[in-house]
Design a protein around this motif. Structure first.
Motif, PDB file in Angstrom:
ATOM      1  N   VAL A   1       0.851  -1.197   0.000  1.00 45.60           N
ATOM      2  CA  VAL A   1       0.000   0.000   0.000  1.00 45.60           C
ATOM      3  C   VAL A   1       0.883   1.242   0.000  1.00 45.60           C
ATOM      4  CG1 VAL A   1      -1.783   1.326   1.213  1.00 45.60           C
ATOM      5  CG2 VAL A   1      -1.828  -1.174   1.300  1.00 45.60           C
ATOM      6  N   GLY A   2       0.831   2.008  -1.063  1.00 46.51           N
ATOM      7  CA  GLY A   2       1.486   3.309  -1.100  1.00 46.51           C
ATOM      8  C   GLY A   2       2.956   3.307  -0.746  1.00 46.51           C
ATOM      9  N   GLY A   3       3.702   2.340  -1.207  1.00 49.68           N
ATOM     10  CA  GLY A   3       5.126   2.278  -0.920  1.00 49.68           C
ATOM     11  C   GLY A   3       5.467   1.499   0.337  1.00 49.68           C
ATOM     12  N   PHE A   4       4.468   1.136   1.113  1.00 49.07           N
ATOM     13  CA  PHE A   4       4.677   0.310   2.297  1.00 49.07           C
ATOM     14  C   PHE A   4       4.272  -1.131   2.007  1.00 49.07           C
ATOM     15  CE2 PHE A   4       3.610   4.402   4.663  1.00 49.07           C
ATOM     16  CZ  PHE A   4       4.934   4.711   4.913  1.00 49.07           C
ATOM     17  N   VAL A   5       4.739  -2.046   2.854  1.00 48.36           N
ATOM     18  CA  VAL A   5       4.310  -3.437   2.792  1.00 48.36           C
ATOM     19  C   VAL A   5       3.870  -3.850   4.183  1.00 48.36           C
ATOM     20  CG1 VAL A   5       4.967  -5.814   2.314  1.00 48.36           C
ATOM     21  CG2 VAL A   5       5.897  -3.969   0.898  1.00 48.36           C
ATOM     22  N   PHE A   6       2.601  -4.252   4.294  1.00 46.45           N
ATOM     23  CA  PHE A   6       2.026  -4.644   5.568  1.00 46.45           C
ATOM     24  C   PHE A   6       1.991  -6.166   5.672  1.00 46.45           C
ATOM     25  CE2 PHE A   6       0.425  -0.427   4.790  1.00 46.45           C
ATOM     26  CZ  PHE A   6       0.451   0.176   6.040  1.00 46.45           C
ATOM     27  N   ASP A   7       2.503  -6.692   6.782  1.00 47.80           N
ATOM     28  CA  ASP A   7       2.376  -8.113   7.085  1.00 47.80           C
ATOM     29  C   ASP A   7       0.970  -8.385   7.594  1.00 47.80           C
ATOM     30  OD1 ASP A   7       5.142  -8.579   6.559  1.00 47.80           O
ATOM     31  OD2 ASP A   7       5.613  -7.826   8.565  1.00 47.80           O
ATOM     32  N   ALA A   8       0.443  -9.555   7.300  1.00 53.58           N
ATOM     33  CA  ALA A   8      -0.909  -9.883   7.747  1.00 53.58           C
ATOM     34  C   ALA A   8      -1.076 -11.388   7.851  1.00 53.58           C
ATOM     35  CB  ALA A   8      -1.949  -9.309   6.785  1.00 53.58           C
ATOM     36  N   LEU A   9      -2.028 -11.793   8.683  1.00 55.96           N
ATOM     37  CA  LEU A   9      -2.520 -13.158   8.724  1.00 55.96           C
ATOM     38  C   LEU A   9      -3.868 -13.188   8.036  1.00 55.96           C
ATOM     39  CD1 LEU A   9      -1.633 -14.082  12.415  1.00 55.96           C
ATOM     40  CD2 LEU A   9      -0.433 -14.809  10.337  1.00 55.96           C
ATOM     41  N   ALA A  10      -4.144 -14.251   7.291  1.00 53.26           N
ATOM     42  CA  ALA A  10      -5.385 -14.323   6.516  1.00 53.26           C
ATOM     43  C   ALA A  10      -5.909 -15.743   6.522  1.00 53.26           C
ATOM     44  CB  ALA A  10      -5.144 -13.860   5.079  1.00 53.26           C
ATOM     45  N   ALA A  11      -7.216 -15.853   6.288  1.00 52.76           N
ATOM     46  CA  ALA A  11      -7.870 -17.157   6.199  1.00 52.76           C
ATOM     47  C   ALA A  11      -9.157 -16.989   5.415  1.00 52.76           C
ATOM     48  CB  ALA A  11      -8.159 -17.729   7.580  1.00 52.76           C
ATOM     49  N   GLY A  12      -9.661 -18.107   4.900  1.00 48.99           N
ATOM     50  CA  GLY A  12     -10.941 -18.082   4.209  1.00 48.99           C
ATOM     51  C   GLY A  12     -10.805 -17.993   2.699  1.00 48.99           C
ATOM     52  N   PRO A  13     -11.899 -18.239   1.991  1.00 52.36           N
ATOM     53  CA  PRO A  13     -11.876 -18.273   0.534  1.00 52.36           C
ATOM     54  C   PRO A  13     -11.593 -16.906  -0.082  1.00 52.36           C
ATOM     55  CG  PRO A  13     -14.130 -18.383   1.340  1.00 52.36           C
ATOM     56  CD  PRO A  13     -13.248 -18.522   2.539  1.00 52.36           C
ATOM     57  N   GLN A  14     -10.876 -16.918  -1.174  1.00 50.29           N
ATOM     58  CA  GLN A  14     -10.495 -15.674  -1.841  1.00 50.29           C
ATOM     59  C   GLN A  14     -11.699 -14.900  -2.351  1.00 50.29           C
ATOM     60  OE1 GLN A  14      -7.499 -14.326  -2.159  1.00 50.29           O
ATOM     61  NE2 GLN A  14      -6.127 -15.971  -1.527  1.00 50.29           N
ATOM     62  N   ASP A  15     -12.806 -15.587  -2.613  1.00 54.30           N
ATOM     63  CA  ASP A  15     -13.982 -14.904  -3.144  1.00 54.30           C
ATOM     64  C   ASP A  15     -15.014 -14.574  -2.062  1.00 54.30           C
ATOM     65  OD1 ASP A  15     -14.757 -17.492  -2.625  1.00 54.30           O
ATOM     66  OD2 ASP A  15     -15.787 -17.806  -4.531  1.00 54.30           O
ATOM     67  N   GLY A  16     -14.684 -14.794  -0.798  1.00 51.70           N
ATOM     68  CA  GLY A  16     -15.600 -14.461   0.286  1.00 51.70           C
ATOM     69  C   GLY A  16     -15.609 -12.971   0.561  1.00 51.70           C
ATOM     70  N   GLU A  17     -16.665 -12.476   1.185  1.00 54.56           N
ATOM     71  CA  GLU A  17     -16.695 -11.072   1.584  1.00 54.56           C
ATOM     72  C   GLU A  17     -15.543 -10.803   2.548  1.00 54.56           C
ATOM     73  OE1 GLU A  17     -20.466  -9.814   3.123  1.00 54.56           O
ATOM     74  OE2 GLU A  17     -21.563 -10.471   1.330  1.00 54.56           O
ATOM     75  N   LEU A  18     -14.893  -9.666   2.365  1.00 56.88           N
ATOM     76  CA  LEU A  18     -13.713  -9.338   3.162  1.00 56.88           C
ATOM     77  C   LEU A  18     -14.111  -8.840   4.552  1.00 56.88           C
ATOM     78  CD1 LEU A  18     -10.622  -8.872   3.369  1.00 56.88           C
ATOM     79  CD2 LEU A  18     -11.030  -6.565   2.449  1.00 56.88           C
ATOM     80  N   VAL A  19     -13.420  -9.370   5.570  1.00 56.27           N
ATOM     81  CA  VAL A  19     -13.502  -8.869   6.935  1.00 56.27           C
ATOM     82  C   VAL A  19     -12.092  -8.452   7.344  1.00 56.27           C
ATOM     83  CG1 VAL A  19     -14.117  -9.329   9.338  1.00 56.27           C
ATOM     84  CG2 VAL A  19     -15.386 -10.456   7.486  1.00 56.27           C
ATOM     85  N   LEU A  20     -11.896  -7.178   7.620  1.00 55.33           N
ATOM     86  CA  LEU A  20     -10.607  -6.684   8.101  1.00 55.33           C
ATOM     87  C   LEU A  20     -10.652  -6.567   9.617  1.00 55.33           C
ATOM     88  CD1 LEU A  20      -9.658  -3.881   5.527  1.00 55.33           C
ATOM     89  CD2 LEU A  20      -8.566  -6.112   5.815  1.00 55.33           C
ATOM     90  N   LEU A  21      -9.661  -7.149  10.288  1.00 58.46           N
ATOM     91  CA  LEU A  21      -9.558  -7.147  11.739  1.00 58.46           C
ATOM     92  C   LEU A  21      -8.390  -6.252  12.144  1.00 58.46           C
ATOM     93  CD1 LEU A  21      -9.911 -11.008  12.302  1.00 58.46           C
ATOM     94  CD2 LEU A  21     -11.735  -9.298  12.438  1.00 58.46           C
TER      95      LEU A  21
END
Length: 313
Positions: A35-55
């Motif tokens: 994002v905008g020159g930065f790189v954010f680490d994240a944990l993710a789970a669930g199907p790629q086509d599912g509605e997104l939930v950001l925690l």
């Protein structure tokens, strides 16, 4: 090394809450979000086509704080992502206090959703993450399907309470003066990080949890960046609240707990004044500020009910 430790911890250590049907254990992914020159680490789970939930996590935590929510929500078919936010991700750690202004933090989250391929998403935040979530929902309602705020009240209710130096909220927020002070990270890290370890032990249920957070925040650079959120973005005690509060029209669930020493009940209850959309206020009795850790089953039930209700909105 750290991301590998996170992966092993969350994949091998997660147990489904007894109050929900036992889902198949999900393998949490380690992802990077540019994002905008930065790189954010994240944990993710669930199907790629599912509605997104950001925690969105708060201080002094990281995306790892949501390890007991990610698999549950993923099993329901949501695409669930828990980023390490600005300052917490090594690849998104700018040096100046001004780099942590609220508009920058909100912009990060909008940029993450876009980078992940989503125009609209559900938003869940705790502590500082909830502060960002409240403001994002009011400033970009067209992008937010639903909002869940844990612990932190609507920021106008919070600012209004802080404007009175004699209010219960001002008394509860007294610790922020030290957090905001220049070089406060050195106090946290002195004597082998005694003060930081004391904070982390409030919600770390194992040595593994403690080690994960210390690995993320146990340096002056990382902890100083995390504390810059307080220095740059928090309402200051005695300041007048905004004349035109930012109203939230998004369907909202706000969860507050009776033993939260950081947020006064009156301030929490006042948040309803600033929500024009569907609103649910839940109080967890006997639970401290660390809701996800102390009341995992109750929180997961509330999240499931809320997200299912507003799925497809």
């Amino acid at each position: 090394m750290l991301r590998s430790m996170l992966f092993l911890t969350v994949t091998l250590g997660w147990l489904a809450p007894a109050c929900l049907a036992q889902p198949t254990e999900e393998e949490l992914e380690q992802i990077e979000i540019p994002v905008g020159g930065f790189v954010f680490d994240a944990l993710a789970a669930g199907p790629q086509d599912g509605e997104l939930v950001l925690l969105l996590h708060g201080f002094p935590q990281a995306g790892y704080a949501w390890r007991n929510q990610l698999p549950v929500l993923a099993t329901l078919g949501f695409r669930v992502v828990a980023p390490d936010q600005r300052g917490y991700s090594a690849g998104a750690r700018p040096p100046e206090v001004s780099d942590y202004a609220m508009e920058e933090l909100v912009g990060d989250v909008l940029g993450m959703a876009t980078a992940l391929g989503y125009e609209r998403f559900h938003l869940v935040g705790h502590d500082w993450g909830a502060a960002v979530a409240w403001i994002l929902a009011s400033s970009a309602p067209e992008r937010v399907r639903s909002l869940v705020a844990l612990s932190t009240p609507h920021m106008t209710a919070f600012a209004r309470a802080l404007s009175d130096p004699n209010s219960a909220q001002s008394q509860a927020s007294g610790y922020m003066t030290m957090f905001r002070s220049d070089g406060s990270e050195q106090f946290f890290l002195a004597n082998e990080a005694r003060f930081l370890k004391g904070m982390l032990s409030q919600f770390s249920s194992s040595e593994t949890d403690l080690d994960v957070y210390l690995s993320l925040l146990g340096t002056p650079e990382a902890l100083g960046a995390a504390l810059n959120w307080y220095r740059a973005a928090i309402p200051t005690q005695g300041d007048s609240p905004p004349a035109s509060p930012a109203m939230v029209s998004t369907p909202t669930l706000y969860v507050w707990s009776t033993e939260d020493s950081a947020f006064d009940r009156g301030t929490a209850e006042a948040s309803e004044e600033f929500v024009t959309g569907p609103y649910q206020f839940e109080v967890l009795e006997g639970v401290s500020h660390w809701i996800a850790e102390e009341a995992t089953d109750d929180l997961n039930e509330l999240l499931v009910e809320h997200l299912e209700q507003w799925r497809g909105r």
